[in-house]
Enzyme design. Structure first.
Site, PDB file in Angstrom:
ATOM      1  N   ASN A  26       0.698  -1.382  -0.127  1.00 31.06           N
ATOM      2  CA  ASN A  26       0.072  -0.009   0.039  1.00 31.06           C
ATOM      3  C   ASN A  26       0.894   1.063   0.025  1.00 31.06           C
ATOM      4  O   ASN A  26       1.991   1.431   0.622  1.00 31.06           O
ATOM      5  CB  ASN A  26      -1.053  -0.189   1.247  1.00 31.06           C
ATOM      6  CG  ASN A  26      -2.048  -0.851   1.015  1.00 31.06           C
ATOM      7  OD1 ASN A  26      -2.326  -1.770   0.202  1.00 31.06           O
ATOM      8  ND2 ASN A  26      -3.118  -0.772   1.708  1.00 31.06           N
ATOM      9  N   ILE A  27       0.236   2.467  -0.650  1.00 29.97           N
ATOM     10  CA  ILE A  27       1.116   3.623  -0.682  1.00 29.97           C
ATOM     11  C   ILE A  27       1.668   4.135   0.577  1.00 29.97           C
ATOM     12  O   ILE A  27       2.404   4.659   0.881  1.00 29.97           O
ATOM     13  CB  ILE A  27       0.402   4.572  -1.595  1.00 29.97           C
ATOM     14  CG1 ILE A  27       1.132   5.719  -2.021  1.00 29.97           C
ATOM     15  CG2 ILE A  27      -0.965   5.009  -0.865  1.00 29.97           C
ATOM     16  CD1 ILE A  27       0.794   6.653  -3.003  1.00 29.97           C
ATOM     17  N   LYS A  28       0.770   3.947   1.668  1.00 33.26           N
ATOM     18  CA  LYS A  28       0.979   4.574   2.850  1.00 33.26           C
ATOM     19  C   LYS A  28       2.384   3.698   3.373  1.00 33.26           C
ATOM     20  O   LYS A  28       2.940   4.489   4.303  1.00 33.26           O
ATOM     21  CB  LYS A  28      -0.064   4.183   3.836  1.00 33.26           C
ATOM     22  CG  LYS A  28      -0.442   2.756   4.232  1.00 33.26           C
ATOM     23  CD  LYS A  28      -1.863   2.618   5.067  1.00 33.26           C
ATOM     24  CE  LYS A  28      -2.127   1.362   5.362  1.00 33.26           C
ATOM     25  NZ  LYS A  28      -3.169   1.016   6.215  1.00 33.26           N
ATOM     26  N   GLY A  29       2.598   2.574   3.307  1.00 33.91           N
ATOM     27  CA  GLY A  29       3.745   1.824   3.483  1.00 33.91           C
ATOM     28  C   GLY A  29       4.030   1.590   5.017  1.00 33.91           C
ATOM     29  O   GLY A  29       2.963   1.331   5.755  1.00 33.91           O
TER      30      GLY A  29
END
Length: 248
Positions: A127-130
């Site tokens: 996910n982009i939030k990482g």
């Protein structure tokens, strides 16, 4: 030649051998249960062993924390670890390497196989939030990420990898009762080897808190990542292996 150095656990003072151990016994919380906990710790080599915490876990189980001294020594020179054999890259460097070597986007398919419904691990990487201040693989412009989520059947994972022409397959396993993570991983690696020719098989990468990073060969995968792995480490590994393969 470096001098051999043996180490002992540290608690209150250097080399005192003090350790803290936690476990659950299938006993209701009472003095007998606490005595059993102390007895278990003693049989494990803790002497003296002090029960410093006991908490009922329902009517029939008790959670314990035991503090005590052990007399074992550890030789760090005999420890086997998997050293990182590739450079850590920034997102910009990853994108540039993929664009230069593949001239297309690097395709990553990921998910949790079997009955595992815990997606926190795979989401932290994809996910982009990482995770740990790093953006996940969805952030990388030259990576195409397909996150299948939880409880993915192995045939479904293989089918999607074929459809997406995946360069890499990432699998997270958190649920580990009766070594389910090992059984699931071996099933997955066997399925991919049956479905793909060796030169076309995507990279197989697994991760989770209970995996031993030295077991990649035994499990039939290309890499095992343990707890604390960051998206940047995974992205750098994928780029290193995929671009090396494409150049061969």
């Amino acid at each position: 030649m470096s001098e051999q150095r043996l180490v002992r656990p540290y608690g209150d003072t250097t080399g005192d051998g003090m350790v803290q151990l936690s476990f659950t016994l299938p006993l209701p919380h009472d003095k007998v249960a606490e005595g059993a906990a102390a007895q278990l710790a003693a049989k494990m080599g803790m002497d003296p062993a002090l029960v410093v915490h006991a908490k009922p876990m329902g009517p029939d189980f008790t959670f314990f924390v035991v503090y005590g001294r052990v007399h074992h020594l550890v030789d760090p020179s005999l420890v086997e670890v998997v050293e990182r054999d590739y450079p850590l890259l920034t997102p910009k460097e990853v994108n540039a390497a993929v664009k230069r070597s593949l001239r297309r986007r690097l395709v990553v398919v990921g998910g949790c196989i079997g009955t595992d419904a815990h997606t926190v691990g795979i989401d932290a990487i994809l996910n982009i939030k990482g995770f740990a201040g790093e953006k996940g693989l969805e952030y990388y412009r030259e990576l195409k990420v397909v996150n299948l989520g939880a409880q993915v059947a192995v045939p479904e994972l293989v089918e999607r990898a074929v459809a997406e022409r995946a360069d890499a397959v990432l699998v997270s396993q958190v649920v580990t009762q009766r070594d389910a993570h090992l059984l699931n991983t071996r099933e997955m690696s066997a399925a991919f080897r049956e479905a793909f020719a060796a030169e076309r098989r995507p990279l197989l990468v697994v991760g989770g808190p209970r995996f031993d990073e030295t077991m990649a060969g035994d499990l039939g995968v290309d890499r095992v990542f343990g707890r604390g792995t960051t998206p940047g480490e995974v992205a750098s590994f994928l780029v290193h292996r995929v671009t090396t393969r494409s150049a061969a």
